[in-house]
Design a protein around this motif. Structure first.
Motif, mmCIF file in Angstrom:
data_model
loop_
_atom_site.group_PDB
_atom_site.id
_atom_site.type_symbol
_atom_site.label_atom_id
_atom_site.label_comp_id
_atom_site.label_asym_id
_atom_site.label_seq_id
_atom_site.Cartn_x
_atom_site.Cartn_y
_atom_site.Cartn_z
ATOM 1 N N LEU A 46 0.762 -1.203 -0.169
ATOM 2 C CA LEU A 46 -0.177 0.038 0.031
ATOM 3 C C LEU A 46 0.882 1.369 -0.191
ATOM 4 O O LEU A 46 1.439 1.536 0.998
ATOM 5 C CB LEU A 46 -0.874 0.052 1.486
ATOM 6 C CG LEU A 46 -2.104 -0.693 1.317
ATOM 7 C CD1 LEU A 46 -2.566 -0.539 2.656
ATOM 8 C CD2 LEU A 46 -3.124 -0.056 0.195
ATOM 9 N N LEU A 47 1.187 1.847 -1.122
ATOM 10 C CA LEU A 47 1.856 3.020 -1.201
ATOM 11 C C LEU A 47 1.076 4.426 -0.786
ATOM 12 O O LEU A 47 -0.003 4.400 -1.121
ATOM 13 C CB LEU A 47 2.557 3.353 -2.615
ATOM 14 C CG LEU A 47 3.212 1.969 -3.159
ATOM 15 C CD1 LEU A 47 3.731 2.314 -4.686
ATOM 16 C CD2 LEU A 47 4.372 1.682 -2.587
ATOM 17 N N SER A 48 1.702 5.138 0.153
ATOM 18 C CA SER A 48 1.031 6.108 0.450
ATOM 19 C C SER A 48 1.072 7.174 -0.546
ATOM 20 O O SER A 48 0.069 8.141 -0.629
ATOM 21 C CB SER A 48 1.768 6.931 1.777
ATOM 22 O OG SER A 48 3.137 7.148 1.429
ATOM 23 N N ASP A 49 1.634 7.157 -1.460
ATOM 24 C CA ASP A 49 1.745 8.227 -2.494
ATOM 25 C C ASP A 49 1.168 7.569 -4.081
ATOM 26 O O ASP A 49 1.163 8.494 -4.793
ATOM 27 C CB ASP A 49 3.040 8.845 -2.919
ATOM 28 C CG ASP A 49 3.228 10.112 -2.061
ATOM 29 O OD1 ASP A 49 2.408 10.373 -1.228
ATOM 30 O OD2 ASP A 49 4.544 10.590 -1.980
ATOM 31 N N VAL A 65 -5.212 -11.063 -1.283
ATOM 32 C CA VAL A 65 -4.992 -11.689 -0.112
ATOM 33 C C VAL A 65 -4.054 -10.869 0.765
ATOM 34 O O VAL A 65 -4.453 -10.297 1.724
ATOM 35 C CB VAL A 65 -4.883 -13.070 0.288
ATOM 36 C CG1 VAL A 65 -4.699 -13.537 1.576
ATOM 37 C CG2 VAL A 65 -5.955 -13.924 -0.416
ATOM 38 N N ILE A 66 -3.047 -10.585 0.264
ATOM 39 C CA ILE A 66 -1.965 -9.825 1.139
ATOM 40 C C ILE A 66 -2.437 -8.460 1.127
ATOM 41 O O ILE A 66 -2.185 -8.049 2.162
ATOM 42 C CB ILE A 66 -0.524 -10.023 0.044
ATOM 43 C CG1 ILE A 66 0.105 -11.442 0.115
ATOM 44 C CG2 ILE A 66 0.569 -9.041 0.894
ATOM 45 C CD1 ILE A 66 0.993 -11.612 -0.717
ATOM 46 N N GLU A 71 -4.120 -3.629 4.124
ATOM 47 C CA GLU A 71 -5.446 -2.534 4.554
ATOM 48 C C GLU A 71 -5.892 -2.519 6.027
ATOM 49 O O GLU A 71 -5.927 -1.599 6.396
ATOM 50 C CB GLU A 71 -6.476 -2.937 3.405
ATOM 51 C CG GLU A 71 -5.877 -2.285 2.103
ATOM 52 C CD GLU A 71 -6.968 -2.455 0.791
ATOM 53 O OE1 GLU A 71 -6.902 -2.132 -0.098
ATOM 54 O OE2 GLU A 71 -7.880 -3.516 1.063
ATOM 55 N N ARG A 72 -6.164 -3.826 6.329
ATOM 56 C CA ARG A 72 -6.707 -3.915 7.685
ATOM 57 C C ARG A 72 -5.740 -3.386 8.847
ATOM 58 O O ARG A 72 -6.239 -2.810 9.576
ATOM 59 C CB ARG A 72 -7.181 -5.398 7.933
ATOM 60 C CG ARG A 72 -8.490 -5.737 7.706
ATOM 61 C CD ARG A 72 -8.955 -7.184 8.027
ATOM 62 N NE ARG A 72 -7.976 -8.166 7.422
ATOM 63 C CZ ARG A 72 -8.460 -9.102 6.645
ATOM 64 N NH1 ARG A 72 -9.837 -9.103 6.092
ATOM 65 N NH2 ARG A 72 -7.522 -9.846 6.057
ATOM 66 N N GLU A 73 -4.403 -3.656 8.428
ATOM 67 C CA GLU A 73 -3.501 -3.388 9.402
ATOM 68 C C GLU A 73 -3.008 -1.882 9.406
ATOM 69 O O GLU A 73 -2.358 -1.111 10.176
ATOM 70 C CB GLU A 73 -2.049 -4.219 9.147
ATOM 71 C CG GLU A 73 -2.120 -5.408 9.565
ATOM 72 C CD GLU A 73 -2.272 -5.571 10.982
ATOM 73 O OE1 GLU A 73 -1.597 -4.969 11.596
ATOM 74 O OE2 GLU A 73 -3.159 -6.536 11.441
ATOM 75 N N GLY A 74 -3.554 -1.207 8.121
ATOM 76 C CA GLY A 74 -3.063 0.083 7.890
ATOM 77 C C GLY A 74 -1.590 0.363 7.425
ATOM 78 O O GLY A 74 -0.937 1.446 8.154
ATOM 79 N N LEU A 75 -0.983 -0.699 7.294
ATOM 80 C CA LEU A 75 0.406 -0.583 6.785
ATOM 81 C C LEU A 75 0.794 -0.130 5.652
ATOM 82 O O LEU A 75 0.798 -0.789 4.657
ATOM 83 C CB LEU A 75 1.231 -2.018 6.977
ATOM 84 C CG LEU A 75 2.527 -2.168 7.083
ATOM 85 C CD1 LEU A 75 3.259 -1.131 8.054
ATOM 86 C CD2 LEU A 75 3.017 -3.654 7.295
ATOM 87 N N TYR A 106 4.196 -12.786 9.620
ATOM 88 C CA TYR A 106 5.145 -11.707 9.330
ATOM 89 C C TYR A 106 4.879 -10.297 10.059
ATOM 90 O O TYR A 106 5.718 -9.593 10.578
ATOM 91 C CB TYR A 106 5.062 -11.425 7.713
ATOM 92 C CG TYR A 106 6.345 -10.343 7.326
ATOM 93 C CD1 TYR A 106 7.457 -10.683 7.187
ATOM 94 C CD2 TYR A 106 5.695 -8.888 7.288
ATOM 95 C CE1 TYR A 106 8.297 -9.432 6.761
ATOM 96 C CE2 TYR A 106 6.660 -8.076 6.843
ATOM 97 C CZ TYR A 106 7.813 -8.341 6.760
ATOM 98 O OH TYR A 106 8.842 -7.276 6.365
ATOM 99 N N LEU A 107 3.544 -9.851 9.922
ATOM 100 C CA LEU A 107 2.991 -8.809 10.587
ATOM 101 C C LEU A 107 3.363 -8.987 12.313
ATOM 102 O O LEU A 107 3.457 -8.089 12.865
ATOM 103 C CB LEU A 107 1.500 -8.656 10.345
ATOM 104 C CG LEU A 107 1.067 -8.210 8.855
ATOM 105 C CD1 LEU A 107 -0.353 -8.316 8.607
ATOM 106 C CD2 LEU A 107 1.785 -6.928 8.558
#
Length: 112
Positions: A46-49, A65-66, A71-75, A106-107
């Motif tokens: 998930l790229l912030s930009d 899936v990944i 997205e759920r983690e907000g990472l 991993y998370l």
């Protein structure tokens, strides 16, 4: 490393802020011959930009899936790659469960 019916799974990841860093990380991973010979190197970030990016590498749906887990983690700005070495037996829907298990481990490790 997770094993099921001959298939083996591994998970890795790193910071990535744009598509160039994603491509470089995938290239670095595949410099290791065992990862280069893997059946699938599925990934998401998930790229912030730049929003979400994913790659299934032939494992249809695994990148999503990944991505959902990120997205759920907000990472943001962190690439996660799940590698599978196919063991000769189809796993059906279990393959998605294994991707989730790898990403969760991993998370959890990242948060520790």
């Amino acid at each position: 490393m997770l094993n099921d019916r001959g298939s083996k799974y591994a998970v890795s990841g790193c910071d990535a802020r744009d598509r160039a860093e994603v491509d470089e990380a995938l290239k670095d991973l595949k410099r290791d011959k065992s990862y280069a010979k893997a059946t699938h190197n599925t990934w998401a970030v998930l790229l912030s930009d730049g929003g979400p990016l994913k790659g299934d590498d032939g494992e249809s749906g695994a990148g999503m899936v990944i991505l959902r887990m990120l997205e759920r983690e907000g990472l943001e700005d962190h690439l996660i790659i799940v590698t599978r070495w196919y063991g000769g037996k189809h796993l059906g829907g279990d393959r998605f469960r294994h991707v989730q298990t790898c990403v969760r481990a991993y998370l959890d490790e990242l948060a520790a």
